[in-house]
Design a protein around this motif. Structure first.
Motif, short mmCIF file in Angstrom:
data_model
loop_
_atom_site.label_atom_id
_atom_site.label_comp_id
_atom_site.label_asym_id
_atom_site.label_seq_id
_atom_site.Cartn_x
_atom_site.Cartn_y
_atom_site.Cartn_z
N THR A 302 0.85 -1.20 0.00
CA THR A 302 0.00 0.00 0.00
C THR A 302 0.88 1.25 0.00
OG1 THR A 302 -0.12 0.51 2.36
CG2 THR A 302 -1.51 -1.29 1.58
N ASP A 303 0.30 2.40 -0.28
CA ASP A 303 1.11 3.62 -0.21
C ASP A 303 1.11 4.20 1.22
OD1 ASP A 303 -1.48 4.60 -0.20
OD2 ASP A 303 -1.25 5.88 -1.96
N ILE A 304 0.53 3.47 2.16
CA ILE A 304 0.70 3.80 3.59
C ILE A 304 1.82 2.91 4.10
CG2 ILE A 304 -0.31 3.67 5.89
CD1 ILE A 304 -3.01 4.17 4.68
N SER A 305 2.79 3.52 4.75
CA SER A 305 3.89 2.77 5.34
C SER A 305 3.74 2.80 6.85
CB SER A 305 5.21 3.44 4.94
OG SER A 305 6.24 3.06 5.82
N ALA A 306 3.83 1.62 7.45
CA ALA A 306 3.77 1.59 8.93
C ALA A 306 4.95 2.38 9.50
CB ALA A 306 3.78 0.15 9.43
N THR A 307 6.13 2.12 8.97
CA THR A 307 7.32 2.74 9.55
C THR A 307 7.38 4.25 9.31
OG1 THR A 307 9.69 2.43 9.88
CG2 THR A 307 8.92 2.31 7.61
N CYS A 308 6.85 4.73 8.19
CA CYS A 308 6.92 6.17 7.89
C CYS A 308 5.69 6.94 8.38
CB CYS A 308 7.03 6.40 6.39
SG CYS A 308 8.50 5.71 5.65
N HIS A 309 4.54 6.29 8.38
CA HIS A 309 3.31 7.06 8.64
C HIS A 309 2.61 6.69 9.95
CE1 HIS A 309 3.21 7.11 3.97
NE2 HIS A 309 4.02 8.03 4.44
N MET A 310 2.80 5.46 10.40
CA MET A 310 2.15 5.04 11.65
C MET A 310 3.18 4.26 12.48
SD MET A 310 -1.61 3.68 10.41
CE MET A 310 -1.03 2.32 9.40
#
Ligand SMILES: Cc1ncc(COP(=O)(O)O)c(C=O)c1O
Length: 410
Positions: A302-310
């Motif tokens: 996905t374009d959501i990153s756990a490490t960068c965004h959450m």
């Protein structure tokens, strides 16, 4: 009946359960309205939280400051000022932001700054910005007295406080428990001596995390006998954050009664500084599926990153609730576009045939996500959108650009 999806294999350490995750008006938000990734914050939900906090403040006769570390969407600074007494800051930058954006029309809001370790060069400006400057140890206060004295001589007016560690652990996860053994946060209350309070106007403690009222009561019951001998030397007590006051099941009446009682018994002004409660269930993070393959189970990038965004998803760790997750069917493992093997958000039921282009959204992402984003791997930051769910008014506040990535590097 929904079947529980177990935590994925990487999530073996003690993990947290998120107690929020009510979609509220987002249940009707069309995810196609924003480019992804994007934070969308509902002003109506923020106002609902702020109104609850203001009501507690008024009925308890206390002051409530919003912790910027949890939620610093400063475009809502004016809205926060309508309800609360000011902000608490974790150091110079948040204190500046508080002064610039959260002062309200009369610029009369309070700023309480606490930092575990101040730097001498920052303190003069912190003295100019803050109403309360809270130290983590009497030693640090003593060392910086000349700077405080000079600031006062130059006309600055502020109170000095001391953060104490109640040595009473209520945390479910050590990482989020300031009362863990050998904690660096707060001066151990059993070491407190009258001479440590020379020049100190208030005591601060913060030892809870996403908790209901009973842990606060137990903390107070253990702390009060140790600090009550000093009440007559003090002006205020700050009970920190970690109070999940805006959660539907929080025992607010008990909190109000308790704070009134403490105020009467101690004769002191009382402060709470919640962060998460300000933005609870007030924002989502919208993303898109970029690719899907099978590796023993469906796996999607996905374009959501756990490490960068959450990052808390990995750090806590926890499994964020998904908007509209299906109750049954196969689970797909969702992860970010970064190179980190552990950039995994979790396993979610997003339908039997997930496809690139499919939109997804994680709930309760306004706090401790927006403030923690980073651009590792050059992953773009989510854009930030403000939505008014009553008027269905959607506004772009910040769009992610290459410059944001570049200017942090050299
Ligand atoms: C000193 C202090 N005050 C307030 C807060 C806000 O806590 P919460 O967002 O859990 O309410 C924190 C969170 O870490 C904190 O360290």
């Amino acid at each position: 009946m929904a079947h529980e999806i177990p935590a994925f294999a990487g999530m073996t350490e003690e993990s947290m359960e998120t107690r929020a995750g009510d979609p509220g008006a987002f249940a009707h938000f069309d995810l196609g309205r924003v480019p992804t990734p994007a934070f969308v914050v509902d002003e109506v939900a923020v106002r609902r939280n702020l109104a609850i906090l203001a009501d507690v403040r008024d009925r308890a006769g206390i002051k409530v400051l919003a912790a910027l570390k949890a939620f610093s969407m400063w475009s809502l600074g004016g809205v926060m000022a309508e309800y609360l007494d000011g902000v608490c800051a974790s150091g110079l930058y948040e204190a500046r932001l508080g002064k610039e954006e959260y002062g309200g029309p009369n610029a009369d809001k309070e700023i309480a700054t606490y930092c575990a370790g101040y730097k001498a060069e920052d303190l003069p400006e912190i003295c100019a910005l803050s109403d309360h400057i809270i130290f983590n140890s009497p030693g640090q206060h003593e060392r910086f007295r000349p700077i405080l004295d000079a600031a006062r001589a130059a006309g600055r007016r502020f109170d000095v406080g001391l953060r104490i560690n109640p040595l009473h652990a209520e945390g479910e996860v050590a990482k989020y428990d300031p009362c863990q053994p050998h904690s660096r946060l707060g001066f151990p209350v059993n070491q407190l001596r009258p001479e440590h309070l020379d020049g100190i106007s208030g005591l601060h403690f913060h030892s809870l995390c996403e908790q209901d009222f009973p842990p606060l009561r137990r903390t107070w019951n253990s702390l009060e006998p140790l600090i009550s001998p000093y009440f007559n030397r003090l002006k205020w007590l700050n009970f920190g954050g970690g109070h999940h006051i805006t959660r539907a099941d929080y025992q607010r009446e008990a909190l109000i009664a308790h704070m009134r009682e403490v105020r009467e018994v101690s004769g002191l002004d009382l402060y709470l500084e919640p962060g998460e409660a300000v933005a609870l269930d007030a924002g989502i993070l919208v993303g898109e599926i970029l690719d899907v393959m099978d590796n023993g189970m469906p796996v999607a990038i996905t374009d959501i990153s756990a490490t960068c965004h959450m990052p808390d998803v990995i750090e806590a760790p926890y499994r964020p609730a998904m908007l509209g997750e299906e109750n049954d069917g196969p689970a797909t493992r969702l992860g970010g576009p970064s190179c980190l093997a552990g950039d995994i958000i979790g396993d979610y039921r997003i339908g039997p045939d997930p496809q690139p282009g499919q939109r997804i959204a994680f709930l309760d992402q306004a706090h401790y996500s927006m403030v923690k984003t980073n651009t590792f791997n050059g992953v773009p930051l989510p854009s930030i959108w403000l939505w008014n769910s009553d008027r269905d008014d959607l506004r772009a506040i910040r769009c992610s650009e290459y410059d944001e990535f570049k200017r942090r590097l050299s």
